[in-house]
Write an enzyme that holds these catalytic residues in place. Structure first.
Site, PDB file in Angstrom:
ATOM      1  N   ASP A  95      -7.509   0.243 -25.415  1.00  0.00           N
ATOM      2  CA  ASP A  95      -7.979   0.134 -24.048  1.00  0.00           C
ATOM      3  C   ASP A  95      -8.048   1.490 -23.357  1.00  0.00           C
ATOM      4  O   ASP A  95      -7.374   2.446 -23.751  1.00  0.00           O
ATOM      5  CB  ASP A  95      -7.040  -0.766 -23.229  1.00  0.00           C
TER       6      ASP A  95
ATOM      7  N   GLU B 200       1.444  -7.624   8.835  1.00  0.00           N
ATOM      8  CA  GLU B 200       1.704  -6.182   8.864  1.00  0.00           C
ATOM      9  C   GLU B 200       2.722  -5.757   7.809  1.00  0.00           C
ATOM     10  O   GLU B 200       3.101  -4.593   7.738  1.00  0.00           O
ATOM     11  CB  GLU B 200       2.213  -5.762  10.251  1.00  0.00           C
TER      12      GLU B 200
ATOM     13  N   PRO C  13       0.809  -1.218   0.000  1.00  0.00           N
ATOM     14  CA  PRO C  13       0.000   0.000   0.000  1.00  0.00           C
ATOM     15  C   PRO C  13       0.843   1.269   0.000  1.00  0.00           C
ATOM     16  O   PRO C  13       0.349   2.344  -0.346  1.00  0.00           O
ATOM     17  CB  PRO C  13      -0.808  -0.102   1.307  1.00  0.00           C
TER      18      PRO C  13
ATOM     19  N   ARG D  85      -1.202  -9.239 -21.039  1.00  0.00           N
ATOM     20  CA  ARG D  85      -1.985  -8.868 -22.221  1.00  0.00           C
ATOM     21  C   ARG D  85      -1.230  -7.917 -23.140  1.00  0.00           C
ATOM     22  O   ARG D  85      -1.642  -7.696 -24.281  1.00  0.00           O
ATOM     23  CB  ARG D  85      -3.330  -8.278 -21.814  1.00  0.00           C
TER      24      ARG D  85
END
Length: 261
Positions: free
Chosen positions: A169, A116, A89, A154
């Site tokens: 895209d 954690e 994160p 992809r």
């Protein structure tokens, strides 16, 4: 391209690699995905990979030595230098530009944390880059790793049956540098209880269809992701298309509350 995934649940990403576009890329020899479990490199009968954090607090932290030994085995499995990505994160948020850059590498190692997170000393010594897939917290790095594997797979040449698909895209930069969302798409039947396919798509007029799709992409991006649109950078043609779209949306009561150009 080779991708190695270091995870306490390596079978999760390996299973994902057997399906869809990723599975097709693997079958065609464009990509290989290998799972590695740091528990296999832990010492003691319990194969422990985590411990309590210094300084106190909740949760557990993944230890340096099992991960470091596992990464050493990963690097030794192939002579191609590996770019190590920690899914975290705290990392840079993943976007299509970063996906395209990573897809051009010969080898990636994806490091999946749990609990954690990972002892910071291991991150500082072994990790080249930290990546986040969004501003939220997951139980581990396996889902972000699966997302990244799919995104880079992809873009491998030959992975998609239609090479133009990736270029069209959402978030892909066009020749003008604009990163737009994709336009709406329709298929059979032409008429349905939920509505009818726009007439322009049935016209066979390729220029008109291209204009409509460009206008829809501009309008959708302006309404849904205005942060992606720089009005000052729009060409005169795009600006006119967008203004026309916004006028039509306002007339239909669907302007989304966004400020006009």
């Amino acid at each position: 391209m080779r991708i190695d995934v270091v995870s306490l649940f390596p079978e999760f990403v390996e299973q994902m690699a057997g399906h869809g576009v990723v599975g097709r890329a693997v079958e065609r020899g464009l990509l290989s995905v290998h799972g590695w479990n740091p528990r296999d490199h832990a010492e003691g009968s319990y194969r422990r990979v985590d411990d309590r954090p210094f300084g106190g607090g909740p949760g557990m932290v993944m230890m340096v030595d099992p991960l470091r030994a596992c990464l050493a085995a990963v690097r030794a499995a192939d002579p191609v230098p590996a770019h190590v990505v920690y899914l975290s994160p705290q990392g840079r948020r993943l976007d299509q530009a970063r996906v395209r850059a990573l897809a051009g590498r010969e080898r990636l190692v994806l490091l999946c944390g749990r609990y954690e997170g990972i002892d910071e000393r291991l991150v500082a010594a072994e990790v080249d880059e930290e990546i986040s897939i969004g501003d939220y917290v997951l139980s581990g790095g396996e889902l972000p790793a699966a997302v990244l594997v799919d995104a880079v797979a992809r873009l491998q040449e030959g992975a998609l049956n239609d090479a133009e698909s990736a270029a069209q895209d959402s978030f892909e930069s066009g020749p003008d540098g604009q990163r737009l969302l994709d336009c709406p798409h329709y298929t059979r039947p032409v008429e349905h209880a939920l509505g009818k396919v726009p007439e322009v798509l049935l016209s066979g007029n390729h220029a008109a269809i291209a204009r409509w799709r460009r206008q829809q992409a501009l309008g959708r991006t302006w309404l849904r992701r205005p942060d992606l649109v720089d009005p000052e950078a729009l060409s005169r043609t795009d600006r006119a298309l967008l203004e026309e779209f916004l006028d039509q949306a306002a007339g239909a009561g669907d302007s989304g509350g966004k400020t006009p150009l």
